[in-house]
Scaffold this motif. Structure first.
Motif, PDB file in Angstrom:
ATOM      1  N   LEU A  45       0.842  -1.231   0.075  1.00 38.48           N
ATOM      2  CA  LEU A  45      -0.068  -0.030   0.100  1.00 38.48           C
ATOM      3  C   LEU A  45       0.733   1.372   0.012  1.00 38.48           C
ATOM      4  O   LEU A  45       0.526   2.340   0.431  1.00 38.48           O
ATOM      5  CB  LEU A  45      -0.954  -0.094   1.193  1.00 38.48           C
ATOM      6  CG  LEU A  45      -1.745  -1.240   1.283  1.00 38.48           C
ATOM      7  CD1 LEU A  45      -2.638  -1.021   2.460  1.00 38.48           C
ATOM      8  CD2 LEU A  45      -3.104  -0.936  -0.041  1.00 38.48           C
ATOM      9  N   GLU A  46       1.942   1.003  -0.411  1.00 33.00           N
ATOM     10  CA  GLU A  46       3.216   2.016  -0.383  1.00 33.00           C
ATOM     11  C   GLU A  46       2.684   3.288  -0.967  1.00 33.00           C
ATOM     12  O   GLU A  46       2.828   4.428  -1.026  1.00 33.00           O
ATOM     13  CB  GLU A  46       4.347   1.610  -0.850  1.00 33.00           C
ATOM     14  CG  GLU A  46       5.646   2.591  -0.988  1.00 33.00           C
ATOM     15  CD  GLU A  46       6.589   2.198  -1.550  1.00 33.00           C
ATOM     16  OE1 GLU A  46       7.594   3.016  -1.977  1.00 33.00           O
ATOM     17  OE2 GLU A  46       7.010   0.909  -1.703  1.00 33.00           O
ATOM     18  N   TYR A  47       2.086   3.153  -2.246  1.00 30.11           N
ATOM     19  CA  TYR A  47       1.701   4.015  -3.208  1.00 30.11           C
ATOM     20  C   TYR A  47       0.590   4.933  -2.884  1.00 30.11           C
ATOM     21  O   TYR A  47       0.520   6.295  -2.880  1.00 30.11           O
ATOM     22  CB  TYR A  47       1.401   3.640  -4.548  1.00 30.11           C
ATOM     23  CG  TYR A  47       2.683   2.801  -5.270  1.00 30.11           C
ATOM     24  CD1 TYR A  47       3.801   3.532  -5.481  1.00 30.11           C
ATOM     25  CD2 TYR A  47       2.776   1.546  -5.502  1.00 30.11           C
ATOM     26  CE1 TYR A  47       4.939   2.723  -6.222  1.00 30.11           C
ATOM     27  CE2 TYR A  47       3.544   0.719  -5.854  1.00 30.11           C
ATOM     28  CZ  TYR A  47       4.810   1.438  -6.106  1.00 30.11           C
ATOM     29  OH  TYR A  47       6.032   0.824  -6.642  1.00 30.11           O
ATOM     30  N   TYR A  48      -0.415   4.431  -2.108  1.00 29.99           N
ATOM     31  CA  TYR A  48      -1.608   5.071  -1.550  1.00 29.99           C
ATOM     32  C   TYR A  48      -1.094   5.955  -0.320  1.00 29.99           C
ATOM     33  O   TYR A  48      -1.432   7.234  -0.259  1.00 29.99           O
ATOM     34  CB  TYR A  48      -2.544   4.091  -1.102  1.00 29.99           C
ATOM     35  CG  TYR A  48      -3.255   3.386  -1.996  1.00 29.99           C
ATOM     36  CD1 TYR A  48      -4.574   3.950  -2.833  1.00 29.99           C
ATOM     37  CD2 TYR A  48      -3.030   2.116  -2.436  1.00 29.99           C
ATOM     38  CE1 TYR A  48      -4.901   3.560  -3.805  1.00 29.99           C
ATOM     39  CE2 TYR A  48      -3.368   1.383  -3.590  1.00 29.99           C
ATOM     40  CZ  TYR A  48      -4.426   2.049  -4.236  1.00 29.99           C
ATOM     41  OH  TYR A  48      -5.395   1.382  -5.252  1.00 29.99           O
ATOM     42  N   LYS A  49      -0.186   5.449   0.577  1.00 27.03           N
ATOM     43  CA  LYS A  49       0.437   5.935   1.594  1.00 27.03           C
ATOM     44  C   LYS A  49       1.407   7.241   1.086  1.00 27.03           C
ATOM     45  O   LYS A  49       1.047   8.332   1.714  1.00 27.03           O
ATOM     46  CB  LYS A  49       1.280   5.099   2.123  1.00 27.03           C
ATOM     47  CG  LYS A  49       1.976   5.630   3.678  1.00 27.03           C
ATOM     48  CD  LYS A  49       2.927   4.735   4.341  1.00 27.03           C
ATOM     49  CE  LYS A  49       3.539   5.504   5.525  1.00 27.03           C
ATOM     50  NZ  LYS A  49       4.374   4.476   6.237  1.00 27.03           N
ATOM     51  N   LYS A  50       1.867   7.121  -0.068  1.00 28.60           N
ATOM     52  CA  LYS A  50       2.705   8.162  -0.632  1.00 28.60           C
ATOM     53  C   LYS A  50       1.957   9.462  -0.861  1.00 28.60           C
ATOM     54  O   LYS A  50       2.325  10.531  -0.825  1.00 28.60           O
ATOM     55  CB  LYS A  50       3.573   7.757  -1.955  1.00 28.60           C
ATOM     56  CG  LYS A  50       4.369   8.695  -2.497  1.00 28.60           C
ATOM     57  CD  LYS A  50       5.145   8.243  -3.655  1.00 28.60           C
ATOM     58  CE  LYS A  50       5.873   9.259  -4.376  1.00 28.60           C
ATOM     59  NZ  LYS A  50       6.726   8.690  -5.710  1.00 28.60           N
TER      60      LYS A  50
END
Length: 277
Positions: A45-50
């Motif tokens: 979920l790194e890209y949503y968190k980013k």
């Protein structure tokens, strides 16, 4: 009935292939990260968190929503009086006016937006008119005002047509009844005409706000590339940067936001119809 269901199979397959499958692929790309040689990818979920932790992207999202809200309000303020005037005309005049409104939409939206570059630039039509009245060196191109003008111009017909449809289908006997009961023109409009036209208003708001919040080529052309909206960020991630995963995550976030807004509009429409009943 069975024959009709069988005939619908090719259309269902086509909708899955052209609508659902691309969305599933975008959702898949937004949740994966390229791994090493043994594990080709990992779920993250790194890209949503980013997106939600980066202040710059949140500012762009806020700017996009605000531009869409301004566009919707301006379209409503212009579109409702125009739609009301059209609905009061004879059927022949109505058809002619509707044709005049829909005629520009027959031209590609990109071409129509390009035309505004020549109108808004320094030495263009608006600059010449302003210079005639003593306002020299007026240049709206590559500003927020230029983006608003382009969006209002492109999306205004959707607002007018939806409101006009509601006003045209309205039962005229209700207006006559209000007049018989002693209501003046303002009271008739506020208590009868406007409430009955709300379904068209809500539909018009939906058809203006949703494309406005995700538009990318209007701010790119009229904003000069410096006025970035969320649609430009998605395009930039896919085409320029090559970050398909992050671009897909932003696209999914916008899709969820739009679906939430559509659900909200549906609830407003259902409540409006219940009040009318």
């Amino acid at each position: 009935m069975k024959k009709f269901s069988q005939l619908a199979i090719p259309y269902i397959f086509w909708c899955f292939l052209m609508l659902l499958l691309p969305m599933l692929l975008i959702a898949f790309y937004s949740l994966i990260k390229q791994g090493n040689g043994i594990v080709p990818f990992t779920v993250t979920l790194e890209y949503y968190k980013k997106f939600f932790t980066d202040k710059d992207f949140l500012i762009v999202l806020y700017r996009s929503v605000m531009i869409a809200i301004k566009t919707t309000i301006i379209c409503f303020m212009i579109g409702y009086p125009v739609a009301y005037y059209i609905s009061r005309c004879t059927e022949k005049v109505q058809n002619l006016l509707i044709l005049c409104i829909t005629l520009p939409t027959w031209i590609n939206m990109l071409v129509r937006t390009y035309a505004w570059i020549g109108i808004l630039t320094k030495g263009g039509l608006i600059s010449t008119i302003c210079a005639f009245f003593g306002f020299k060196d007026v240049e709206l191109l590559y500003t927020e005002s230029a983006v608003l003008i382009g969006m209002v111009y492109n999306f205004l017909p959707f607002m007018i047509l939806q409101i006009n449809t509601s006003l045209t289908k309205m039962d005229k006997s209700l207006i006559e009844a209000a007049n018989d009961l002693g209501a003046n023109k303002i009271q008739t409009f506020l208590r009868v005409i406007f409430p009955l036209s709300l379904p068209g208003v809500v539909s018009g708001i939906t058809l203006v706000f949703l494309p406005a919040v995700s538009s990318f080529f209007i701010p790119k052309l009229l904003g000069g590339g410096d006025f970035f909206l969320i649609g430009n960020v998605i395009e930039n991630q896919f085409i320029t940067v090559g970050e398909w995963n992050f671009g897909s995550a932003i696209a999914i976030i916008m899709a969820v936001l739009m679906m939430f807004l559509m659900m909200l509009v549906r609830k407003i429409e259902s409540r409006t119809s219940q009040r009318e009943d």
